[in-house]
Design a protein around this motif. Sequence first.
Motif, PDB file in Angstrom:
ATOM      1  N   GLN A 469      -7.351  -5.175 -14.272  1.00  0.00           N
ATOM      2  CA  GLN A 469      -8.595  -5.898 -14.025  1.00  0.00           C
ATOM      3  C   GLN A 469      -8.291  -7.302 -13.509  1.00  0.00           C
ATOM      4  N   LEU A 470      -9.244  -7.852 -12.781  1.00  0.00           N
ATOM      5  CA  LEU A 470      -9.085  -9.183 -12.208  1.00  0.00           C
ATOM      6  C   LEU A 470      -9.018 -10.218 -13.326  1.00  0.00           C
ATOM      7  N   LYS A 471      -8.124 -11.174 -13.175  1.00  0.00           N
ATOM      8  CA  LYS A 471      -8.027 -12.246 -14.159  1.00  0.00           C
ATOM      9  C   LYS A 471      -9.301 -13.082 -14.145  1.00  0.00           C
ATOM     10  N   ALA A 472      -9.658 -13.590 -15.320  1.00  0.00           N
ATOM     11  CA  ALA A 472     -10.910 -14.336 -15.445  1.00  0.00           C
ATOM     12  C   ALA A 472     -10.926 -15.564 -14.535  1.00  0.00           C
ATOM     13  N   ALA A 473      -9.767 -16.192 -14.348  1.00  0.00           N
ATOM     14  CA  ALA A 473      -9.714 -17.407 -13.534  1.00  0.00           C
ATOM     15  C   ALA A 473     -10.048 -17.140 -12.072  1.00  0.00           C
ATOM     16  N   PHE A 474      -9.820 -15.903 -11.586  1.00  0.00           N
ATOM     17  CA  PHE A 474     -10.054 -15.583 -10.181  1.00  0.00           C
ATOM     18  C   PHE A 474     -11.399 -14.894  -9.955  1.00  0.00           C
ATOM     19  N   GLU A 475     -12.108 -14.564 -11.020  1.00  0.00           N
ATOM     20  CA  GLU A 475     -13.338 -13.812 -10.858  1.00  0.00           C
ATOM     21  C   GLU A 475     -14.411 -14.556 -10.071  1.00  0.00           C
ATOM     22  N   PRO A 476     -14.581 -15.875 -10.250  1.00  0.00           N
ATOM     23  CA  PRO A 476     -15.598 -16.564  -9.436  1.00  0.00           C
ATOM     24  C   PRO A 476     -15.316 -16.519  -7.938  1.00  0.00           C
ATOM     25  N   TYR A 477     -14.044 -16.397  -7.557  1.00  0.00           N
ATOM     26  CA  TYR A 477     -13.679 -16.419  -6.138  1.00  0.00           C
ATOM     27  C   TYR A 477     -13.537 -15.014  -5.558  1.00  0.00           C
ATOM     28  N   LEU A 478     -13.199 -14.040  -6.391  1.00  0.00           N
ATOM     29  CA  LEU A 478     -12.974 -12.666  -5.919  1.00  0.00           C
ATOM     30  C   LEU A 478     -13.861 -11.688  -6.678  1.00  0.00           C
ATOM     31  N   PHE A 484     -14.235  -2.525  -8.637  1.00  0.00           N
ATOM     32  CA  PHE A 484     -13.280  -1.435  -8.478  1.00  0.00           C
ATOM     33  C   PHE A 484     -12.701  -1.036  -9.831  1.00  0.00           C
ATOM     34  N   TYR A 485     -12.287   0.220  -9.912  1.00  0.00           N
ATOM     35  CA  TYR A 485     -11.656   0.701 -11.131  1.00  0.00           C
ATOM     36  C   TYR A 485     -10.333  -0.032 -11.332  1.00  0.00           C
ATOM     37  N   PRO A 486      -9.954  -0.384 -12.583  1.00  0.00           N
ATOM     38  CA  PRO A 486      -8.709  -1.120 -12.821  1.00  0.00           C
ATOM     39  C   PRO A 486      -7.498  -0.432 -12.205  1.00  0.00           C
ATOM     40  N   GLY A 487      -6.766  -1.164 -11.399  1.00  0.00           N
ATOM     41  CA  GLY A 487      -5.566  -0.649 -10.754  1.00  0.00           C
ATOM     42  C   GLY A 487      -5.759  -0.221  -9.313  1.00  0.00           C
ATOM     43  N   GLU A 488      -7.012   0.028  -8.900  1.00  0.00           N
ATOM     44  CA  GLU A 488      -7.257   0.482  -7.530  1.00  0.00           C
ATOM     45  C   GLU A 488      -6.878  -0.579  -6.509  1.00  0.00           C
ATOM     46  N   VAL A 489      -7.294  -1.816  -6.740  1.00  0.00           N
ATOM     47  CA  VAL A 489      -6.992  -2.898  -5.796  1.00  0.00           C
ATOM     48  C   VAL A 489      -5.488  -3.137  -5.731  1.00  0.00           C
ATOM     49  N   VAL A 490      -4.826  -3.047  -6.874  1.00  0.00           N
ATOM     50  CA  VAL A 490      -3.376  -3.253  -6.907  1.00  0.00           C
ATOM     51  C   VAL A 490      -2.658  -2.172  -6.100  1.00  0.00           C
ATOM     52  N   THR A 491      -3.099  -0.929  -6.221  1.00  0.00           N
ATOM     53  CA  THR A 491      -2.470   0.159  -5.472  1.00  0.00           C
ATOM     54  C   THR A 491      -2.599  -0.061  -3.972  1.00  0.00           C
ATOM     55  N   VAL A 492      -3.801  -0.455  -3.527  1.00  0.00           N
ATOM     56  CA  VAL A 492      -4.006  -0.737  -2.099  1.00  0.00           C
ATOM     57  C   VAL A 492      -3.146  -1.926  -1.666  1.00  0.00           C
ATOM     58  N   ALA A 493      -3.052  -2.939  -2.531  1.00  0.00           N
ATOM     59  CA  ALA A 493      -2.248  -4.113  -2.195  1.00  0.00           C
ATOM     60  C   ALA A 493      -0.765  -3.764  -2.100  1.00  0.00           C
ATOM     61  N   HIS A 543      -4.278 -10.017 -10.841  1.00  0.00           N
ATOM     62  CA  HIS A 543      -4.784  -9.020 -11.778  1.00  0.00           C
ATOM     63  C   HIS A 543      -3.958  -9.028 -13.060  1.00  0.00           C
ATOM     64  N   GLU A 544      -4.582  -8.566 -14.125  1.00  0.00           N
ATOM     65  CA  GLU A 544      -3.908  -8.487 -15.415  1.00  0.00           C
ATOM     66  C   GLU A 544      -2.876  -7.364 -15.384  1.00  0.00           C
ATOM     67  N   ILE A 554      10.897  -5.888 -16.798  1.00  0.00           N
ATOM     68  CA  ILE A 554      11.499  -6.754 -15.790  1.00  0.00           C
ATOM     69  C   ILE A 554      10.673  -8.033 -15.670  1.00  0.00           C
ATOM     70  N   PRO A 555      11.301  -9.197 -15.641  1.00  0.00           N
ATOM     71  CA  PRO A 555      10.538 -10.443 -15.521  1.00  0.00           C
ATOM     72  C   PRO A 555      10.038 -10.672 -14.102  1.00  0.00           C
ATOM     73  N   LEU A 556       9.091 -11.587 -13.990  1.00  0.00           N
ATOM     74  CA  LEU A 556       8.563 -12.057 -12.706  1.00  0.00           C
ATOM     75  C   LEU A 556       7.992 -10.928 -11.856  1.00  0.00           C
ATOM     76  N   VAL A 557       7.206 -10.071 -12.486  1.00  0.00           N
ATOM     77  CA  VAL A 557       6.471  -9.042 -11.734  1.00  0.00           C
ATOM     78  C   VAL A 557       5.175  -9.663 -11.234  1.00  0.00           C
ATOM     79  N   PRO A 558       4.803  -9.493  -9.959  1.00  0.00           N
ATOM     80  CA  PRO A 558       5.350  -8.566  -8.965  1.00  0.00           C
ATOM     81  C   PRO A 558       6.417  -9.143  -8.042  1.00  0.00           C
ATOM     82  N   LEU A 559       6.879 -10.391  -8.285  1.00  0.00           N
ATOM     83  CA  LEU A 559       7.806 -11.019  -7.342  1.00  0.00           C
ATOM     84  C   LEU A 559       9.144 -10.285  -7.273  1.00  0.00           C
TER      85      LEU A 559
END
Length: 653
Positions: A469-478, A484-493, A543-544, A554-559
């Motif tokens: 799910q989208l992080k609360a801090a980004f919800e006003p902008y996105l 979208f269902y949780p994970g769908e946007v991440v898969t497309v990204a 996203h969370e 693994i640290p620093l995901v998704p970097l």
Amino acid sequence: MARWLPRSTDLTRFCQKLNRVKTLEDDMMETSFNRCLSTIDLTLLGIGGMVGSGLYVLTGTVAKEIAGPAVIVSFIIAGFASLLAALCYAEFGARVPKTGSAYMFTYVSVGEIWAFLIGWNVLLEYMIGGAAVARAWSGYLDSIFNHKIKNFTETHVGAWQVPFLARYPDFLAAAILLVATAFISFGAKVSSWLNHVFSAISMGIILFILIMGFVLAQPKNWSTQEGGFAPYGLSGIMAGTATCFYAFVGFDVIAASSEEARNPQRAVPRAIAFSLGLATGAYILVSVVLTLMVPWHTLDPDSALADAFYRRGYAWAGFLVAAGSICAMNTVLLSNLFSLPRIVYAMAEDGLFFQVFSRVHPRTQVPVVGIVVFGLLMALLAFIFDLEALVQFLSIGTLLAYTFVAASIIVLRFQQQKGNVPAPAASGQPNPEPHEGPSGSELKEYESFSDKLQLVDRDKSKEQREPGQLKAAFEPYLEFLSDFYPGEVVTVAVVTLMVSAICLCSILVFGNTHLHLPTWSYSLLLVLFSLGFLLSLLLIWAHEQQHSTQTFQIPLVPLSPALSIILNIYLMLKLSYMTWLRFAVWLLLGLLVYFGYGIWHSKENLREPQPQRVSARYVVFPGGSLEERVQAVQPSSQPATGLPDTDTDDCKR
């Protein structure tokens, strides 16, 4: 004409079959294998897979022809690049302690057809790799005896002048593979013990090389009189890095053995870290002593270490180096023969490959059919084929597996865990009766519409958000992404990120050479694809994700996975076009096997519910929530049940 065209529903169902993911058992520690391997056993298996003949041959070749003494820097960068891929394997190996390595990791997160193609390529990689090491082992031993074995075979058996076949049948290479196959079939404990013996001898000889090498070191060999530390500059260092990267291929044997580890959640990440660290240290230190013992430009690429000791007056040390090289190649052979049947077993157990390979011997608890069959095939390859032209083919399968595992880490990290359903919003309404609709735990069974209905009832203001799910801090902008269902946007990204990485690396590799782009278009395309890569990365990060203290992450995901993806793609594009052509032919053969056998016998295919007629009614309540009512329609052939019509009872007051 139109009646022969497939319907859209059929195409949708077909695509869903191709991309279905593996359903994991509730108890992933349950297995038909023998969980007998400790952290030390797995670590030595990993070292055996990585520290092979490359330590004795590759260091001298890269130092003389590509990087000079700066081969040390090349190994450091290559070790760091391998660490990115190794950490992805470590997280998956701890989280999914099942045999299959990259195949299994892709199956549980990306989809079935992608997993099959990864397994199919890894299968060929191990077969050609094992056969090539066996021929190198045979050639190295033959050189110690002044090629008497080769001369005897050509005299009494004859020489061949056939393309793609070896000049003569290599009986010694086939024999060592058959002997290794026999030992591997005795069980994991016997294989591990044999690997311990060869690894101990190899590490003892490496320690001797380092001590003697530092005693004989001459710092003047790095001076400007001899060409300096980095005679080929930065380009030579990076070219050396691309070659040195393949020296670390082999740690995936640890992930393939996770189903035989006693405590995989702890043992797999530790073994991968220890083995990669020790292998990197060995390559770096051997490169240091080799280039300090003799001037780098005088090295013999074929036997650099033995020749260096010989030129310093220690000819007897050459026999120790030869013994160490043979022991190191034995560990690589064992690693290949140990991993290959287990990956084939995982594919057969899932129904994607022929079922006979899923049989496990009741006493030795190993997939003995796969061990014997593929051991014989590997021996046949080493016996008659010239494998030098196919060795480069190994790289593309490994890099493709690394790429998909890194992408799978991102996808899985931002997915909801199995059975993790958001709690319904608090209200004064009583819980529905069992006959009035599915319960909260049953909603997860409906993968399409009912899963989306959960988004309507969730409380957007709650602090703890679900993974994906989208992080609360980004919800006003996105906010438009919140539907979208949780994970769908991440898969497309993730898909966008990989496409951007492919385009970016293509411009870097082919822009100036093959495409002959003018400077302005070259720069513009680099900027555009770099922006696409970075924006995809930022969108994923917004996203969370799952945070677990139970297993290694693994640290620093998704970097970290994203860096691994772009590096692997860059190295794949540096391979020759003939490698890509052979890869395409092998992929076509794999698709024939999958569509001819795998897709029909897949166990996930058996788990899919049979299609049935259903009717659904949806009612909007004053509070703004939705409820799905699904009622199976009785087939007309069955007698009426006498139940009253419930159409008038759909609305609750």
